[in-house]
Design an enzyme around this catalytic site. Structure first.
Site, mmCIF file in Angstrom:
data_model
loop_
_atom_site.group_PDB
_atom_site.id
_atom_site.type_symbol
_atom_site.label_atom_id
_atom_site.label_comp_id
_atom_site.label_asym_id
_atom_site.label_seq_id
_atom_site.Cartn_x
_atom_site.Cartn_y
_atom_site.Cartn_z
ATOM 1 N N LYS A 121 0.839 -1.208 0.000
ATOM 2 C CA LYS A 121 0.000 0.000 0.000
ATOM 3 C C LYS A 121 0.870 1.254 0.000
ATOM 4 O O LYS A 121 0.551 2.232 -0.678
ATOM 5 C CB LYS A 121 -0.924 0.016 1.209
ATOM 6 C CG LYS A 121 -1.821 -1.201 1.331
ATOM 7 C CD LYS A 121 -2.960 -1.188 0.330
ATOM 8 C CE LYS A 121 -3.379 -2.580 -0.050
ATOM 9 N NZ LYS A 121 -2.731 -3.176 -1.210
ATOM 10 N N GLU A 205 -3.904 7.685 7.151
ATOM 11 C CA GLU A 205 -4.675 8.409 6.134
ATOM 12 C C GLU A 205 -5.797 9.156 6.828
ATOM 13 O O GLU A 205 -6.301 8.707 7.851
ATOM 14 C CB GLU A 205 -5.343 7.415 5.163
ATOM 15 C CG GLU A 205 -4.465 6.878 4.079
ATOM 16 C CD GLU A 205 -5.215 5.909 3.170
ATOM 17 O OE1 GLU A 205 -6.445 5.758 3.318
ATOM 18 O OE2 GLU A 205 -4.557 5.306 2.316
ATOM 19 N N HIS A 240 -16.807 -6.131 4.580
ATOM 20 C CA HIS A 240 -15.796 -6.147 3.506
ATOM 21 C C HIS A 240 -16.044 -7.219 2.451
ATOM 22 O O HIS A 240 -15.202 -7.467 1.592
ATOM 23 C CB HIS A 240 -14.386 -6.289 4.080
ATOM 24 C CG HIS A 240 -14.026 -5.168 5.000
ATOM 25 N ND1 HIS A 240 -13.898 -3.874 4.551
ATOM 26 C CD2 HIS A 240 -13.829 -5.120 6.336
ATOM 27 C CE1 HIS A 240 -13.613 -3.085 5.573
ATOM 28 N NE2 HIS A 240 -13.585 -3.819 6.676
ATOM 29 N N ARG A 297 -6.295 -8.480 -10.901
ATOM 30 C CA ARG A 297 -6.931 -9.737 -11.332
ATOM 31 C C ARG A 297 -8.259 -9.423 -12.002
ATOM 32 O O ARG A 297 -8.739 -8.292 -11.960
ATOM 33 C CB ARG A 297 -7.220 -10.595 -10.095
ATOM 34 C CG ARG A 297 -8.132 -9.838 -9.111
ATOM 35 C CD ARG A 297 -8.730 -10.705 -8.036
ATOM 36 N NE ARG A 297 -9.792 -10.006 -7.335
ATOM 37 C CZ ARG A 297 -9.640 -9.212 -6.285
ATOM 38 N NH1 ARG A 297 -8.429 -8.990 -5.812
ATOM 39 N NH2 ARG A 297 -10.667 -8.616 -5.727
HETATM 40 C C1 MV4 Z 1 -10.666 3.755 4.041
HETATM 41 C C2 MV4 Z 1 -11.960 4.122 4.458
HETATM 42 C C3 MV4 Z 1 -12.151 5.425 4.853
HETATM 43 N N1 MV4 Z 1 -11.117 6.300 4.848
HETATM 44 N N2 MV4 Z 1 -9.677 4.648 4.039
HETATM 45 C C4 MV4 Z 1 -11.624 -0.904 3.465
HETATM 46 C C5 MV4 Z 1 -10.953 -1.922 2.614
HETATM 47 C C6 MV4 Z 1 -9.702 -1.323 2.119
HETATM 48 N N3 MV4 Z 1 -9.619 -1.531 0.716
HETATM 49 C C7 MV4 Z 1 -9.781 0.125 2.460
HETATM 50 N N4 MV4 Z 1 -10.987 0.326 3.204
HETATM 51 C C8 MV4 Z 1 -11.361 1.560 3.627
HETATM 52 N N5 MV4 Z 1 -10.392 2.516 3.623
HETATM 53 C C9 MV4 Z 1 -9.910 5.884 4.440
HETATM 54 N N6 MV4 Z 1 -8.898 6.756 4.449
HETATM 55 C C10 MV4 Z 1 -12.962 3.156 4.458
HETATM 56 C C11 MV4 Z 1 -12.661 1.866 4.052
HETATM 57 C C12 MV4 Z 1 -13.757 0.938 4.099
HETATM 58 C C13 MV4 Z 1 -14.307 0.395 2.945
HETATM 59 C C14 MV4 Z 1 -13.810 0.700 1.696
HETATM 60 C C15 MV4 Z 1 -14.357 0.141 0.563
HETATM 61 C C16 MV4 Z 1 -15.444 -0.698 0.668
HETATM 62 C C17 MV4 Z 1 -15.960 -1.007 1.900
HETATM 63 C C18 MV4 Z 1 -15.404 -0.481 3.041
HETATM 64 C C19 MV4 Z 1 -15.946 -0.802 4.286
HETATM 65 C C20 MV4 Z 1 -15.379 -0.261 5.410
HETATM 66 C C21 MV4 Z 1 -14.296 0.593 5.327
#
Ligand code: MV4
Length: 512
Positions: A121, A205, A240, A297
């Site tokens: 990341k 972040e 998720h 993918r």
């Molecule tokens: C975040 C966020 C809010 N703010 N980053 C969850 C999975 C990973 N890919 C990153 N994720 C998140 N990152 C910041 N700075 C909220 C999430 C997140 C989320 C993102 C996409 C789809 C579903 C989610 C469910 C909870 C939190």
């Protein structure tokens, strides 16, 4: 790799519906489809549909579908030209991609270097910033101490997300609402990251409040061309785990689509990406978008993009791996109509989504206009406890979102899966939810509604079956009343009898 070489045989290093999807793509191109299977999958649909099937080991994934070295060896032994990894299992393991490259075979996927760059990341964040792709405001390097974490957090401003560099897909991250929560979160996230990923690097972040998850599908060839095929809205997730995906997003304008598409293409170019990939963004409530991660993918939800663009993504994955160039028909592709996908899980929505293994005693999939089933199982099939509980996907297409929703509702009335519990009853109530109908989605909406008991699985199939039984009884009653009286001349019964006779006289000739 600029030369074009046609594959004769491809080995599929996966199972379930995605193995079936890849078999279909290969067959349409006249390429032999070989697949691997574990002891639990000896009689799977993928094995039945494949041209060749090879036992790879006992049921547990680590002894079967995760045996990268054995799979590459098998591919060489059977004379396969390439390996399709599907999703999950080995699909995003750079070491597997490298083994395939070293064996002189093609991976139907990106180069190992791109998988590696996007697997970290922190590294991908730095690369995206350098490429001008918007990322969530925050740190660019690993936090060395709790003091540095606290200082960085106050510079960013609370709330913040602490993330493991080697994490992803929701693993190894914590929300921190105020300074007092930092110490415990910092220690826990770091030690978890060290234990699960063997890498304790963490960074901060800004927390994006109530965003949507919007992702862009891209394709890149080996001739320097990368195209965007528009977005998918994937905000409806449960812990998720994506549940519903649609294309296009109800809130993405053509102008925003163009900007997100350009950012996704820059992201792919920054890591030398080829083949099919997805760039994930958070879209906040003010319409700003931020790079989250890149999935290197083919994704579960690829069919919604296929339905609205008319582009066969698996066909292009194979073509790209064979060295073919992306055609001009892929320039400036705009979505036509609307597609929605539901993931059908063998989980009991009445019992906190407990897995529901067992024999599928009855399976009737919906058909008709605008309905597609990407299903990995058949009636009589047995669902084991060893793998992801997704049975397949139901995808609908409509001229607009309203028509897609009506078809989805209709398809959910038709579908019957008996013998195991599935998430179908939950979806029957979801398609009547006012927020879902209105497209008011965010990443926490489904968990929120489930917790509040707003989606009590309704319209259980038992209810519909009772309605059908009642209708059948009434029909029978009418028939016996009608046959007691003389049939009217040229009446319905006579008409159908005659039509039936004509059909049978024609036999199969008219159809074959
Ligand atoms: C975040 C966020 C809010 N703010 N980053 C969850 C999975 C990973 N890919 C990153 N994720 C998140 N990152 C910041 N700075 C909220 C999430 C997140 C989320 C993102 C996409 C789809 C579903 C989610 C469910 C909870 C939190």
């Amino acid at each position: 790799m600029a030369s074009v070489r046609k594959f004769e045989k491809v080995l599929i290093a996966n199972r379930g519906e995605i193995a079936v999807r890849v078999i279909r793509g290969l067959r349409e191109l006249g390429i032999k489809a070989a697949t691997i299977y574990s002891d639990a999958d000896r009689r799977s649909l993928a094995v039945l549909l494949s041209d060749e099937a090879y036992r790879i080991g006992p049921a547990p994934s680590r002894d079967s579908y995760l045996r990268g070295d054995a799979i590459v060896e098998l591919a060489v032994e059977i004379g396969a030209d390439a390996i399709h990894p599907g999703y999950g299992f080995l699909a995003e393991r750079a070491s597997f991609a490298r083994r395939i490259e070293e064996a002189g075979l093609q991976l139907i996927g990106p180069p190992s270097s791109a998988i590696e760059a996007m697997g970290s990341k922190l590294e991908s964040r730095r690369l995206m910033i350098a490429a001008g792709v918007p990322v969530v405001p925050g740190g660019e390097s690993a936090l060395a101490s709790l003091e540095e974490a606290t200082e960085t957090a106050s510079a960013i401003g609370y709330s913040v997300m602490l993330k493991a560099s080697a994490g992803g897909g929701g693993k190894g991250m914590r929300l921190i609402r105020e300074p007092g929560e930092m110490a415990a979160a910092f220690r826990a996230t770091r030690s978890e990251a060290a234990a699960s990923f063997g890498d304790d690097a963490v960074y901060l972040e800004k927390y994006v409040e109530q965003p949507r998850h919007v992702e862009i599908q891209i394709l890149g060839d080996h001739h320097g061309k990368v195209v965007s095929l528009g977005e998918r809205e994937c905000s409806l997730q449960r812990r998720h785990q994506k549940v519903v995906e649609e294309a296009p997003s109800p809130v993405v304008s053509p102008e925003l689509r163009a900007r997100m598409g350009e950012a996704a293409v820059r992201a792919a170019e920054a890591v030398g990406y080829t083949n099919a990939g997805t760039v994930e963004f958070l879209l906040d409530r003010s319409g700003e978008f931020y790079f989250l991660e890149m999935n290197t993918r083919l994704q579960v939800e690829h069919p919604v993009t296929e339905m609205v663009t008319g582009v066969d993504l698996v066909r292009w994955q194979i073509a790209i791996a064979q060295g073919e160039a992306l055609g001009s028909e892929l320039d400036a592709v705009e979505p036509r109509g609307h597609a929605i996908e539901l993931r059908l899980y063998a989980e009991d929505p009445f019992r906190n989504f407990a897995p529901s293994p067992g024999v599928i005693e009855r399976l009737r999939l919906p058909e008709g206009p605008g309905v597609r089933n990407d299903c990995g199982v058949y009636e009589g099939d047995e669902i084991s406890i060893h793998y992801d509980p997704m049975l397949g996907k139901l995808i609908v297409w409509g001229a607009d979102r309203g028509e897609a929703l009506r078809r989805l509702r209709r398809a959910l009335q038709e579908i019957r899966i008996e013998g195991i519990r599935t998430t179908v009853p939950l979806y029957r109530s979801l398609v009547d939810d006012a927020d879902f109908i209105a497209g008011n989605l965010d990443i926490a909406m489904l968990d929120r509604k489930l917790e509040a008991g707003e989606l009590t699985p309704a319209h259980a199939s038992e209810h519909t079956d009772l309605t059908l039984i009642a209708a059948a009884l009434e029909h029978g009653l009418r028939q016996s009343r009608a046959s007691a009286a003389p049939a009217p001349e040229g009446g319905r019964r006579g008409h159908w009898r005659e039509a039936g006779r004509r059909e049978s006289l024609r036999g199969g000739g008219a159809w074959s």
